[in-house]
Design an enzyme around this catalytic site. Structure first.
Site, PDB file in Angstrom:
ATOM      1  N   SER A  65      -3.585   5.291  -1.034  1.00 15.71           N
ATOM      2  CA  SER A  65      -3.122   4.318  -2.031  1.00 15.71           C
ATOM      3  C   SER A  65      -2.198   4.899  -3.092  1.00 15.71           C
ATOM      4  CB  SER A  65      -4.319   3.650  -2.703  1.00 15.71           C
ATOM      5  OG  SER A  65      -4.923   2.724  -1.830  1.00 15.71           O
ATOM      6  N   LYS A 212      -2.533   6.921 -10.370  1.00 13.52           N
ATOM      7  CA  LYS A 212      -3.039   6.138  -9.239  1.00 13.52           C
ATOM      8  C   LYS A 212      -3.938   7.012  -8.378  1.00 13.52           C
ATOM      9  CE  LYS A 212      -3.401   2.478  -6.698  1.00 13.52           C
ATOM     10  NZ  LYS A 212      -4.759   2.941  -6.324  1.00 13.52           N
ATOM     11  N   THR A 213      -5.053   6.435  -7.984  1.00 16.43           N
ATOM     12  CA  THR A 213      -5.964   7.101  -7.052  1.00 16.43           C
ATOM     13  C   THR A 213      -5.561   6.811  -5.614  1.00 16.43           C
ATOM     14  OG1 THR A 213      -7.414   5.175  -7.089  1.00 16.43           O
ATOM     15  CG2 THR A 213      -7.940   6.970  -8.617  1.00 16.43           C
TER      16      THR A 213
END
Length: 280
Positions: A65, A212-213
């Site tokens: 992601s 963002k992970t």
């Protein structure tokens, strides 16, 4: 009859159920799995100077992601995404729906917050294969391989999901540096809007954080996901008083825990980040 759940969906369901809370913490004091390997990188964006490098940072793996950062840039640059809340796309039967927050209308802000898989796929489908491939090449993103799973012709919607597209932590860092320096071939609005939807809570020492992970898994020799050795990413940059520091934390876990890999990477790194930045 409901569509069967794939191994990737089962893995992602647990990941995103945790992500969708926005905290990364379950109610019963969840425990993380042991970390088999980790990479930590920090770099001064203005100069490109590498400030911190710990661990092995040259293994190419799925971006998972974290690739939403690139998709966001593509979407805003092409005009498919308009602002933080437009377009709001309706949920439709057949979309990925293993997270309750995905079963509703989604806009760019909630897409990034809840990591909505089907929204990413709608953006890349709208781009089309040629534009999508051109953006990935122009971004010099990882190995630039958007073929997808062998024989399935699904690169436009799956390449970044434990599939053909791979990137090393060092390549992630350089991509982020180019983004923050506005050196990618996209519009100023694409940079601005992507920055807005990536904004997280500020650190106690005044640094603003955008990040963002990402959570994924390697493929075994039989093609199935090795869920006992999940990958976790947390990537982004911190800003204070005009200074930008890009960062990457990437881990591979040994076994399973209650906190999935991307959230475990994020939570551990954010706990360390104020001290890391204060030492710069």
């Amino acid at each position: 009859m409901p569509r069967p759940t794939t191994a990737l969906e089962a893995f992602a369901a647990a990941v995103f159920l945790t992500i969708s809370t926005g905290t990364g913490n379950a109610l019963a004091q969840p425990s993380g799995a042991a970390v088999a390997s980790a990479c930590t990188l920090l770099a001064d964006v203005a100069t490109g100077k590498l400030l911190t490098q710990e661990g092995s940072c040259d293994q190419p793996i799925t971006p998972a992601s974290t690739f939403k950062i690139a998709i966001s840039l593509m979407g805003y640059d092409s005009g498919l995404l308009k602002n933080e809340h437009v377009p709001a796309l309706p949920f439709r039967e057949g979309y990925a729906d293993w997270v309750p927050e995905w079963r509703t209308s989604t806009d760019p802000t909630s897409w990034m917050k809840n990591s909505v898989v089907w929204y990413s796929k709608q953006v890349t489908r709208s781009l089309g294969k040629l534009r999508f491939k051109r953006y990935v090449a122009e971004f010099d993103y990882g190995n630039q391989d958007v073929a997808g799973d062998p024989g399935k012709q699904n690169g436009l919607t799956h390449a970044w999901l434990s599939s053909s597209l791979k990137i090393t932590p060092l390549q992630q860092l350089r991509f982020l540096e180019r983004m923050v320096r506005h050196q990618l071939p996209v519009s100023n609005r694409a940079y601005d809007m992507t920055t807005r939807i990536l904004e997280l809570a500020p650190l106690p020492n005044g640094w603003e954080v955008h990040g963002k992970t990402g959570s994924g898994a390697p493929r075994r020799s039989d093609g199935k996901l090795d869920l006992d050795h999940a990958y976790g990413w947390f990537v982004g940059w911190a800003n204070r008083n005009g200074r930008n520091v890009a960062f990457v934390r990437q881990v591979q876990l040994a076994g399973k825990g209650d906190i999935r890999a991307g959230l475990q990477a994020r939570d551990a790194f954010l706990a360390e980040l104020p001290a890391l930045l204060d030492r710069l």
